[in-house]
Design an enzyme around this catalytic site. Sequence first.
Site, PDB file in Angstrom:
ATOM      1  N   SER A   1       0.812  -1.134   0.165  1.00  0.00           N
ATOM      2  CA  SER A   1       0.132   0.006  -0.145  1.00  0.00           C
ATOM      3  C   SER A   1       0.990   1.194   0.047  1.00  0.00           C
ATOM      4  O   SER A   1       2.021   1.345   0.705  1.00  0.00           O
ATOM      5  CB  SER A   1      -0.974   0.041   1.153  1.00  0.00           C
ATOM      6  OG  SER A   1      -1.213   1.254   1.707  1.00  0.00           O
ATOM      7  N   SER A   2       0.412   2.383  -0.472  1.00  0.00           N
ATOM      8  CA  SER A   2       1.238   3.550  -0.541  1.00  0.00           C
ATOM      9  C   SER A   2       1.469   4.056   0.806  1.00  0.00           C
ATOM     10  O   SER A   2       2.296   5.120   1.149  1.00  0.00           O
ATOM     11  CB  SER A   2       0.371   4.617  -1.276  1.00  0.00           C
ATOM     12  OG  SER A   2      -0.838   4.960  -1.016  1.00  0.00           O
ATOM     13  N   CYS A   3       0.609   3.652   1.848  1.00  0.00           N
ATOM     14  CA  CYS A   3       0.873   4.209   3.214  1.00  0.00           C
ATOM     15  C   CYS A   3       2.325   3.643   3.783  1.00  0.00           C
ATOM     16  O   CYS A   3       2.551   4.026   4.959  1.00  0.00           O
ATOM     17  CB  CYS A   3      -0.491   3.880   4.282  1.00  0.00           C
ATOM     18  SG  CYS A   3      -0.349   2.241   4.430  1.00  0.00           S
TER      19      CYS A   3
ATOM     20  N   TYR B   1      -0.509  -0.535  10.190  1.00  0.00           N
ATOM     21  CA  TYR B   1      -0.719  -1.337   8.933  1.00  0.00           C
ATOM     22  C   TYR B   1       0.442  -1.200   8.006  1.00  0.00           C
ATOM     23  O   TYR B   1       0.906  -2.152   7.365  1.00  0.00           O
ATOM     24  CB  TYR B   1      -1.826  -0.678   8.202  1.00  0.00           C
ATOM     25  CG  TYR B   1      -2.316  -1.280   6.894  1.00  0.00           C
ATOM     26  CD1 TYR B   1      -2.957  -2.375   6.746  1.00  0.00           C
ATOM     27  CD2 TYR B   1      -2.159  -0.593   5.553  1.00  0.00           C
ATOM     28  CE1 TYR B   1      -3.572  -2.919   5.467  1.00  0.00           C
ATOM     29  CE2 TYR B   1      -2.407  -0.861   4.509  1.00  0.00           C
ATOM     30  CZ  TYR B   1      -2.903  -2.107   4.340  1.00  0.00           C
ATOM     31  OH  TYR B   1      -3.413  -2.674   3.190  1.00  0.00           O
TER      32      TYR B   1
ATOM     33  N   LYS C   1       2.822  -3.954   6.191  1.00  0.00           N
ATOM     34  CA  LYS C   1       3.116  -3.930   4.906  1.00  0.00           C
ATOM     35  C   LYS C   1       4.653  -3.999   4.574  1.00  0.00           C
ATOM     36  O   LYS C   1       5.126  -4.395   3.643  1.00  0.00           O
ATOM     37  CB  LYS C   1       2.243  -3.004   4.131  1.00  0.00           C
ATOM     38  CG  LYS C   1       0.747  -3.484   4.301  1.00  0.00           C
ATOM     39  CD  LYS C   1       0.585  -4.416   3.209  1.00  0.00           C
ATOM     40  CE  LYS C   1      -0.928  -5.146   3.211  1.00  0.00           C
ATOM     41  NZ  LYS C   1      -1.223  -6.267   2.434  1.00  0.00           N
TER      42      LYS C   1
ATOM     43  N   THR D   1      -1.657   2.850  -4.992  1.00  0.00           N
ATOM     44  CA  THR D   1      -2.134   3.824  -4.452  1.00  0.00           C
ATOM     45  C   THR D   1      -3.465   3.613  -3.883  1.00  0.00           C
ATOM     46  O   THR D   1      -3.915   2.417  -3.953  1.00  0.00           O
ATOM     47  CB  THR D   1      -2.112   4.999  -5.363  1.00  0.00           C
ATOM     48  OG1 THR D   1      -2.558   6.372  -4.567  1.00  0.00           O
ATOM     49  CG2 THR D   1      -3.259   4.946  -6.370  1.00  0.00           C
TER      50      THR D   1
ATOM     51  N   HIS E   1     -12.973   3.249   3.338  1.00  0.00           N
ATOM     52  CA  HIS E   1     -11.971   4.398   2.889  1.00  0.00           C
ATOM     53  C   HIS E   1     -13.042   5.577   2.360  1.00  0.00           C
ATOM     54  O   HIS E   1     -14.461   5.113   2.274  1.00  0.00           O
ATOM     55  CB  HIS E   1     -11.075   3.715   1.759  1.00  0.00           C
ATOM     56  CG  HIS E   1      -9.896   3.162   2.392  1.00  0.00           C
ATOM     57  ND1 HIS E   1      -9.842   1.566   2.237  1.00  0.00           N
ATOM     58  CD2 HIS E   1      -8.982   3.588   2.947  1.00  0.00           C
ATOM     59  CE1 HIS E   1      -8.866   1.510   2.899  1.00  0.00           C
ATOM     60  NE2 HIS E   1      -8.123   2.383   3.154  1.00  0.00           N
TER      61      HIS E   1
HETATM   62  P1  GDP Z   1      -6.221   7.349   4.106  1.00  0.00           P
HETATM   63  O1  GDP Z   1      -5.907   7.794   2.650  1.00  0.00           O
HETATM   64  O2  GDP Z   1      -5.412   6.286   4.630  1.00  0.00           O
HETATM   65  O3  GDP Z   1      -6.096   8.541   4.955  1.00  0.00           O
HETATM   66  O4  GDP Z   1      -7.804   6.719   4.185  1.00  0.00           O
HETATM   67  P2  GDP Z   1      -9.381   7.078   3.873  1.00  0.00           P
HETATM   68  O5  GDP Z   1      -9.758   6.866   2.653  1.00  0.00           O
HETATM   69  O6  GDP Z   1     -10.064   6.587   5.095  1.00  0.00           O
HETATM   70  O7  GDP Z   1      -9.285   8.654   4.231  1.00  0.00           O
HETATM   71  C1  GDP Z   1      -8.690   9.684   3.190  1.00  0.00           C
HETATM   72  C2  GDP Z   1      -9.144  11.037   3.508  1.00  0.00           C
HETATM   73  O8  GDP Z   1     -10.491  11.139   3.272  1.00  0.00           O
HETATM   74  C3  GDP Z   1      -8.945  11.656   4.916  1.00  0.00           C
HETATM   75  O9  GDP Z   1      -8.465  12.801   4.857  1.00  0.00           O
HETATM   76  C4  GDP Z   1     -10.213  11.512   5.584  1.00  0.00           C
HETATM   77  O10 GDP Z   1     -10.447  12.351   6.945  1.00  0.00           O
HETATM   78  C5  GDP Z   1     -11.176  11.954   4.378  1.00  0.00           C
HETATM   79  N1  GDP Z   1     -12.549  11.386   4.682  1.00  0.00           N
HETATM   80  C6  GDP Z   1     -13.492  12.412   4.499  1.00  0.00           C
HETATM   81  N2  GDP Z   1     -14.675  11.732   4.725  1.00  0.00           N
HETATM   82  C7  GDP Z   1     -14.484  10.617   4.984  1.00  0.00           C
HETATM   83  C8  GDP Z   1     -15.417   9.353   5.166  1.00  0.00           C
HETATM   84  O11 GDP Z   1     -16.454   9.490   5.168  1.00  0.00           O
HETATM   85  N3  GDP Z   1     -14.639   8.293   5.456  1.00  0.00           N
HETATM   86  C9  GDP Z   1     -13.284   8.144   5.282  1.00  0.00           C
HETATM   87  N4  GDP Z   1     -12.588   6.860   5.436  1.00  0.00           N
HETATM   88  N5  GDP Z   1     -12.705   9.219   5.100  1.00  0.00           N
HETATM   89  C10 GDP Z   1     -13.053  10.433   4.798  1.00  0.00           C
END
Ligand code: GDP
Length: 334
Positions: free
Chosen positions: A128-130, A157, A161, A185, A200
């Site tokens: 994963s990119s993280c 996580y 990975k 990504t 996500h």
């Molecule tokens: P990340 O890429 O590991 O941070 O995973 P996420 O996909 O969960 O979040 C990506 C970004 O989207 C973060 O800045 C979250 O705060 C934002 N975000 C906005 N609304 C939401 C939501 O309803 N669910 C999630 N999971 N993220 C959200």
Amino acid sequence: MFLKKRIWVVLMMHVALVGAMKKDAKIYVAGHTGLVGSALVRRLKNDGYHNIVMRTQSELDLCNQAAVNQFFQKEKPEYVFLAAAKVGGILANSQAPASFLYDNLAIELNVIHAAYQNGVKKLLFLGSSCIYPRNCPQPIKEDYLLSSELEQTNEAYAVAKIAGLKLCEAYNRQYGTRFISVMPTNLYGPHDNFDLNTSHVIPALIRKCIQAQKNGDPKITVWGTGTPYREFLYVDDLADACLFLMNEYDGTALINIGTGKDLTIAQLVHAIKKAVGYKGTIVFDTSKPDGTPRKLLSIEKLRSLGWNASTTLEQGLQQTIAWCQKEALFNEEQ
Ligand code: GDP
């Protein structure tokens, strides 16, 4: 010098012997019910691969070493796509770090070791990119791995990975295996997790928009400030890249998979609203975390091998929304 050349020749012969997967090759897709695994199976079947081995979580617990060993001894797969993982969005990751670390380490240790012991020709491990540091230069090159601190919200996580890709590297070095690691990504598409607490951002926002539109709600809530940048890859493009690398990539070095483009969460919300046709307003809940400010992958390496993503964000969103509607995912909800 002579010895080095000999080693190189032997390695190249090994590569030539592995070659592309035959259509009747026995291929194990670990995690075939998930977002990535299901896309891999769709693609493999479409391309005429007809000897695919799959096990659901209840049939085979990948955290159970004895069960995994038994499975590999019985099935003897020639190729493995390791797409099984405990995954989740920003909140799930911050709330359950022990589970994310334990489950992912266990899955990797068991599957990678069993693949080595049972003579698997090639294994593709999905990271994963993280895994990359929180504040590294953008776009993120493969070389930036372990160059500084990780993002806190998904550190457990990411550590798991990183261990998985290091395990592949170590087995390649010590035992001459061909285990490759790819770092996609942020992904989205059919069969994603649409649970608002653990998903996500894309599935969460698709669900929020569809529900709000159905219920006539005038607004939806978006987590964080909307300012972080994210890059998104449609999962069928990922499957395409994985098959390309499994069949054509001769090296074993880590490879990023992305689109090369990113956008802010606020821009993403607009794209999702448009794709769903939802006209309400957006409220940002800044009590929720933003996570890393940006994580755009450098895809130069993959591009130089001849691969590019083909699905635009608009097309990918449309296809994902169409899948949700076909599956009647949110029909019961108020
Ligand atoms: P990340 O890429 O590991 O941070 O995973 P996420 O996909 O969960 O979040 C990506 C970004 O989207 C973060 O800045 C979250 O705060 C934002 N975000 C906005 N609304 C939401 C939501 O309803 N669910 C999630 N999971 N993220 C959200």
